[in-house]
Design an enzyme around this catalytic site. Sequence first.
Site, PDB file in Angstrom:
ATOM      1  CG  ASN A   1      18.569  24.899 -31.764  1.00  0.00           C
ATOM      2  OD1 ASN A   1      18.577  25.864 -30.991  1.00  0.00           O
ATOM      3  ND2 ASN A   1      18.122  23.713 -31.416  1.00  0.00           N
TER       4      ASN A   1
ATOM      5  CE  LYS B   1      17.520  19.652 -29.542  1.00  0.00           C
ATOM      6  NZ  LYS B   1      16.490  20.490 -30.148  1.00  0.00           N
TER       7      LYS B   1
ATOM      8  NE  ARG C   1      -0.705   1.067   8.531  1.00  0.00           N
ATOM      9  CZ  ARG C   1       0.107   0.120   8.955  1.00  0.00           C
ATOM     10  NH1 ARG C   1       1.105   0.410   9.763  1.00  0.00           N
ATOM     11  NH2 ARG C   1      -0.058  -1.120   8.560  1.00  0.00           N
TER      12      ARG C   1
ATOM     13  N   GLY D   1       1.100  -7.888  -3.858  1.00  0.00           N
ATOM     14  CA  GLY D   1       1.672  -6.791  -4.644  1.00  0.00           C
ATOM     15  C   GLY D   1       2.474  -5.801  -3.828  1.00  0.00           C
TER      16      GLY D   1
HETATM   17  C1  UD1 Z   1      -1.761 -10.831   5.154  1.00  0.00           C
HETATM   18  C2  UD1 Z   1      -2.092 -12.198   5.736  1.00  0.00           C
HETATM   19  C3  UD1 Z   1      -1.154 -12.480   6.919  1.00  0.00           C
HETATM   20  C4  UD1 Z   1       0.300 -12.394   6.448  1.00  0.00           C
HETATM   21  C5  UD1 Z   1       0.548 -11.038   5.802  1.00  0.00           C
HETATM   22  C6  UD1 Z   1       1.923 -10.998   5.225  1.00  0.00           C
HETATM   23  C7  UD1 Z   1      -4.490 -12.398   5.363  1.00  0.00           C
HETATM   24  C8  UD1 Z   1      -5.829 -12.358   5.987  1.00  0.00           C
HETATM   25  N1  UD1 Z   1      -3.468 -12.196   6.182  1.00  0.00           N
HETATM   26  O1  UD1 Z   1      -2.104  -9.867   6.124  1.00  0.00           O
HETATM   27  O2  UD1 Z   1      -1.391 -13.790   7.422  1.00  0.00           O
HETATM   28  O3  UD1 Z   1       1.159 -12.592   7.570  1.00  0.00           O
HETATM   29  O4  UD1 Z   1      -0.401 -10.789   4.755  1.00  0.00           O
HETATM   30  O5  UD1 Z   1       2.142  -9.750   4.639  1.00  0.00           O
HETATM   31  O6  UD1 Z   1      -4.373 -12.670   4.200  1.00  0.00           O
HETATM   32  N2  UD1 Z   1      -5.652  -7.264  -0.945  1.00  0.00           N
HETATM   33  C9  UD1 Z   1      -6.507  -7.362  -2.010  1.00  0.00           C
HETATM   34  N3  UD1 Z   1      -7.851  -7.335  -1.769  1.00  0.00           N
HETATM   35  C10 UD1 Z   1      -8.371  -7.197  -0.536  1.00  0.00           C
HETATM   36  C11 UD1 Z   1      -7.469  -7.081   0.558  1.00  0.00           C
HETATM   37  C12 UD1 Z   1      -6.119  -7.132   0.326  1.00  0.00           C
HETATM   38  O7  UD1 Z   1      -6.102  -7.500  -3.162  1.00  0.00           O
HETATM   39  O8  UD1 Z   1      -9.586  -7.168  -0.409  1.00  0.00           O
HETATM   40  C13 UD1 Z   1      -4.202  -7.284  -1.206  1.00  0.00           C
HETATM   41  C14 UD1 Z   1      -3.502  -6.065  -0.666  1.00  0.00           C
HETATM   42  O9  UD1 Z   1      -3.441  -5.060  -1.661  1.00  0.00           O
HETATM   43  C15 UD1 Z   1      -2.120  -6.618  -0.330  1.00  0.00           C
HETATM   44  C16 UD1 Z   1      -2.385  -8.074  -0.003  1.00  0.00           C
HETATM   45  O10 UD1 Z   1      -3.650  -8.379  -0.519  1.00  0.00           O
HETATM   46  O11 UD1 Z   1      -1.245  -6.545  -1.437  1.00  0.00           O
HETATM   47  C17 UD1 Z   1      -2.336  -8.349   1.508  1.00  0.00           C
HETATM   48  O12 UD1 Z   1      -3.369  -7.635   2.126  1.00  0.00           O
HETATM   49  P1  UD1 Z   1      -3.177  -6.942   3.530  1.00  0.00           P
HETATM   50  O13 UD1 Z   1      -4.441  -6.311   3.923  1.00  0.00           O
HETATM   51  O14 UD1 Z   1      -1.951  -6.117   3.518  1.00  0.00           O
HETATM   52  O15 UD1 Z   1      -2.953  -8.241   4.460  1.00  0.00           O
HETATM   53  P2  UD1 Z   1      -2.146  -8.268   5.805  1.00  0.00           P
HETATM   54  O16 UD1 Z   1      -2.973  -7.643   6.877  1.00  0.00           O
HETATM   55  O17 UD1 Z   1      -0.795  -7.765   5.596  1.00  0.00           O
END
Ligand code: UD1
Length: 468
Positions: free
Chosen positions: A390, A355, A16, A104
């Site tokens: 210069n 500079k 998004r 992250g």
């Molecule tokens: C997740 C939690 C949710 C929590 C929320 C808080 C899960 C299933 N759900 O949902 O309970 O309330 O965070 O923000 O964990 N990522 C990876 N690899 C993947 C998928 C995601 O490294 O395969 C990383 C994403 O880059 C991100 C983080 O994990 O930094 C969270 O993933 P995201 O898909 O945003 O989880 P949410 O749907 O926000």
Amino acid sequence: MAATALIVLAAGRGTRLRSALPKVLHHAGGRSLLAHVLAAGAAAGLPAADTFVVAGYAAEQVQAAVASSGVRVILQQPQRGTGHALQVAAPALVAYSQIIVLHGDMPVVSATTVSRLRAELEAGADAVLATATPDTPRAYGRILRDRKQPEQVVAIVEDRQATPAQKQIRELNAGFYAFRVQPLLVALGQLGTNNPHGEFYLTDTIALMAQAGAKIRAYPLPDPVEILGINDRIELAEVDSLLRRRKAEDLMTQGVSIYAPATVAVDPEVTAGQDCVLEPGVQLRGQTTLGANCRIGAYSILTDCRLDDGVEVLPHCVLERAQIGAGARVGPFTRLREQAEIAPGAHLGNFVEVKKSRIGEGAKAMHLAYLGDAQIGARVNIGAGTITCNYDGEQKHPTAIGEETFVGSNSTLVAPLEIAAGAYVAAGSVITDSVPAGALALGRGRQVNKPGWVAARKKKARSSRNGG
Ligand code: UD1
Ligand code: CA
């Protein structure tokens, strides 16, 4: 203390944001989202050597961004969910007895939260998860607690799977966890993908561990603002404002006055001494440091600059990698570039560019000048419109101007050139040869006045019109 690793989940794309840059490398509050999260871990005492970033989408860019920090990158390809990210990291985790997991894309997380998760785990839990109960509901995972023993968390239910009754639960899963590695690895091995996304959810490990008799505790965040994550550029701007505001408040607490703080942007590593004043629209970037009693005028932008005490920067200056000595004054509209060294008490005015030059103590260049590759002595006066030439099209050449020299307006100083101490350069000169100490240098055509020339020309024009 037990060996602890930090795992930062950063493999997601961030669709998004509509960006070629992976989400975690977008900036808020003066550094990338990922850098904020890593800084929180480091400030909580987790060393870079024990820190792992799980990268997937645009992993090379993430790898390059953290290369100099010493943290390690684990590749998750393809990205099959937060639980899958931990499964992929498992071979690295077996060396540790406990881990902290952060997201992250959640840069507001504090070092205190990381420390508290760890402390609660070490107090005898198998898993600890940060929770928040904000006033406005969000589509986050809901926390299910045991009826008889409410301190025990029994599951996290993702928003899309929650029943209408579960959706009423206001306690949310922040996404910051501490786990003992052994029970977590067992639960990761049991994860399935029976959910709307067909992914492995890290959150499902909680119910699996609870069923196996693990002790799972919640750590309610004292400040729910930490659960702000970033999914689009509107949230990015909101979190940026929040982090900028925090930095401004830190500085204000330390004795810095900031007018219209919402318009001021100060990067995380900037420091400023007592009684500094930042006017509206100021940006202090990178490693800029201000001594005490500096005043930074409206809309000035300073990047990697060092200012000693009592420096005054008037509005609309652009200063980069410059050093400014105590009591010096620059601006308005001054431009300082790399290796500009302004000695104490020097004054630079509007449309002066410097500079790779040193401007001596008490020297002045008040209007319209370019000073490059120049060493300018103490108390020299540089007239309006002075240019150090210069660059000959191929090479840069130095200019040296001895102390107390007076350089007249609109002088063109063709480098390499030396003007010795106390010399005068006449206004409008083109100076190509060295000037000895105490001499007057004139480098221009002599003025000629022709008395009566205008009347004579008019008379001539009249007679030619009359048929001359
Ligand atoms: C997740 C939690 C949710 C929590 C929320 C808080 C899960 C299933 N759900 O949902 O309970 O309330 O965070 O923000 O964990 N990522 C990876 N690899 C993947 C998928 C995601 O490294 O395969 C990383 C994403 O880059 C991100 C983080 O994990 O930094 C969270 O993933 P995201 O898909 O945003 O989880 P949410 O749907 O926000
Ligand atoms: Ca998220």
